[in-house]
Scaffold this motif. Structure first.
Motif, PDB file in Angstrom:
ATOM      1  N   TYR A  36       0.987  -1.098   0.011  1.00 56.37           N
ATOM      2  CA  TYR A  36       0.081  -0.041   0.014  1.00 56.37           C
ATOM      3  C   TYR A  36       0.985   1.365   0.044  1.00 56.37           C
ATOM      4  CZ  TYR A  36      -4.478  -2.331   0.967  1.00 56.37           C
ATOM      5  OH  TYR A  36      -5.580  -3.011   0.704  1.00 56.37           O
ATOM      6  N   GLN A  38       0.838   5.662   0.997  1.00 60.38           N
ATOM      7  CA  GLN A  38       0.078   6.560   1.730  1.00 60.38           C
ATOM      8  C   GLN A  38       0.878   7.976   1.447  1.00 60.38           C
ATOM      9  OE1 GLN A  38      -0.124   6.184   5.912  1.00 60.38           O
ATOM     10  NE2 GLN A  38      -2.191   7.326   6.071  1.00 60.38           N
ATOM     11  N   GLY A  43      -5.717   8.824   3.114  1.00 63.09           N
ATOM     12  CA  GLY A  43      -5.743   7.044   3.415  1.00 63.09           C
ATOM     13  C   GLY A  43      -4.584   6.338   2.743  1.00 63.09           C
ATOM     14  N   PRO A  44      -4.485   5.115   3.078  1.00 57.88           N
ATOM     15  CA  PRO A  44      -3.496   4.299   2.398  1.00 57.88           C
ATOM     16  C   PRO A  44      -4.342   3.734   0.886  1.00 57.88           C
ATOM     17  CG  PRO A  44      -3.531   3.676   4.494  1.00 57.88           C
ATOM     18  CD  PRO A  44      -4.551   4.563   4.557  1.00 57.88           C
ATOM     19  N   PHE A  46      -4.078   0.779  -2.230  1.00 54.06           N
ATOM     20  CA  PHE A  46      -3.612  -0.597  -2.482  1.00 54.06           C
ATOM     21  C   PHE A  46      -2.581  -0.190  -3.816  1.00 54.06           C
ATOM     22  CE2 PHE A  46      -3.585  -4.863  -3.480  1.00 54.06           C
ATOM     23  CZ  PHE A  46      -3.775  -5.052  -4.928  1.00 54.06           C
ATOM     24  N   TYR A  87       4.057   0.552   2.186  1.00 46.82           N
ATOM     25  CA  TYR A  87       3.807  -0.545   3.331  1.00 46.82           C
ATOM     26  C   TYR A  87       3.762  -1.486   2.678  1.00 46.82           C
ATOM     27  CZ  TYR A  87       1.994   3.460   6.207  1.00 46.82           C
ATOM     28  OH  TYR A  87       1.804   4.561   7.074  1.00 46.82           O
ATOM     29  N   PHE A 103      -0.537  -2.882   9.455  1.00 44.60           N
ATOM     30  CA  PHE A 103       0.604  -1.819   9.020  1.00 44.60           C
ATOM     31  C   PHE A 103       1.657  -1.949   9.926  1.00 44.60           C
ATOM     32  CE2 PHE A 103      -1.690   0.021   5.295  1.00 44.60           C
ATOM     33  CZ  PHE A 103      -3.113  -0.273   5.569  1.00 44.60           C
TER      34      PHE A 103
ATOM     35  N   PHE B  91      -9.602   6.446   9.815  1.00 48.64           N
ATOM     36  CA  PHE B  91      -9.964   6.100   8.284  1.00 48.64           C
ATOM     37  C   PHE B  91     -10.991   5.155   8.045  1.00 48.64           C
ATOM     38  CE2 PHE B  91      -6.629   8.530   6.265  1.00 48.64           C
ATOM     39  CZ  PHE B  91      -5.481   8.459   7.060  1.00 48.64           C
ATOM     40  N   GLY B 104     -11.112   5.944   2.514  1.00 52.65           N
ATOM     41  CA  GLY B 104     -11.437   7.306   2.506  1.00 52.65           C
ATOM     42  C   GLY B 104     -10.561   8.274   2.828  1.00 52.65           C
TER      43      GLY B 104
END
Lengths: 113, 112
Positions: A36, A38, A43-44, A46, A87, A103, B91, B104
Motif C-alpha cells: 500500500y 500513503q 488514507g492508504p 492499494f 507499506y 500496517f 480512516f 477514505g
C-alpha cells in the motif's frame, strides 16, 4: 501474521527506478504479499499484491523469489508525486488476517528533483 | 472511479463529549472497516464489519467505541466519551471481499 521488515526511509531522484525490499522470513504458505501507498493526510491506497514470482500492473512491479522470504516493490521512473510512505503487508488475500490490514512503520520514500 | 467518502474532514471536540464519524463506503462493497492513525505513528486497525455485525475488533476498540450501519449507505463510528488520546486521523475503508481495501480521505479528530 508474519512480521515484516523494510527500510525506514529511502531517497531517489526523478526518473530513477526505485526498489523497496521487504523481509518476511516467517511467511506462511497461505500468505499473500500486499503493498500500500500513503500520501500525507490521506488514507492508504492499494498498489499491488502477489503470491509468488512476478506481478506487474500499471503502477509497479512486485518481485517475489521462490522462497518467498522477501519481496521487492519496483517503481519505474519515479516522479515527485511518488513521494509517500510504502507499506509491505503479509497475510490473507487483503494483506492481513482476512478481516484486517496490519500496517508496520513503512518506508518513507522521498523523490527529489 | 467510485470512492469512499468521510465526513467531517475535521472534528474538534472537548474531552468527555460524544462524536460520530461518518463514512459512505463504495456501493457494492460488503466489508467495512475503521482504522486510526495517531500523528506520526502507524495505521492501526480498529474494527471490521460484515453482514450487519462486527467481524473482528482490536484491543483499541473498547466499550467507548461502537459502529453502526444505520441505512444502506452510511457506516458510522461513535466514540461515547472522548479522551485526549483519541486524537487521531480516522480512516474508513471498504472492500468487496477478502481483497484490496479502499480507504477514505479520513477524519481528523482533535480532542481538547
Amino acid at each position: 501474521l508474519a512480521k515484516t521488515t523494510q527500510p525506514i526511509s529511502m531517497d531517489s531522484y526523478e526518473g530513477q527506478e526505485v526498489n523497496i525490499t521487504c523481509s518476511h522470513n516467517n511467511i506462511a504458505t497461505n500468505d499473500y504479499i500486499t503493498w500500500y501507498q500513503q500520501f500525507p493526510s490521506q488514507g492508504p491506497r492499494f498498489i499491488i499484491q502477489g503470491y509468488k514470482t512476478k506481478v506487474t500492473n500499471e503502477v509497479a512491479s512486485l518481485f517475489i523469489p521462490a522462497d518467498r522470504k522477501s519481496s521487492t516493490l519496483s517503481l519505474p521512473r519515479v516522479s515527485l508525486s511518488d513521494t509517500a510512505v510504502y507499506y509491505c503487508l503479509v497475510g490473507g488475500p487483503n494483506g492481513g488476517g482476512y478481516n484486517k490490514l496490519i500496517f508496520g512503520a513503512g518506508t518513507r520514500l522521498a523523490v527529489h528533483p | 472511479e467510485p470512492e469512499v467518502t468521510q465526513t467531517p474532514s475535521h472534528q474538534v471536540t472537548q474531552m468527555g463529549q460524544e462524536v460520530i464519524l461518518r463514512c459512505v463506503p463504495i456501493s457494492n462493497h460488503l466489508y467495512f472497516y475503521w482504522y486510526r492513525q495517531i500523528l506520526g505513528q502507524k495505521v492501526e486497525f480498529l474494527v471490521s464489519f460484515y453482514n450487519n455485525e462486527i467481524s473482528e475488533k482490536s484491543e483499541i476498540f473498547d466499550d467507548q467505541f461502537s459502529v453502526e450501519r444505520p441505512d444502506g449507505s452510511n457506516f458510522t463510528l461513535k466514540i461515547r466519551s472522548t479522551k485526549l488520546e483519541d486524537s487521531a486521523m480516522y480512516f474508513c475503508a471498504s472492500s468487496v471481499g477478502y481483497n484490496e481495501q479502499y480507504f477514505g480521505p479520513g477524519t481528523r479528530l482533535t480532542v481538547t
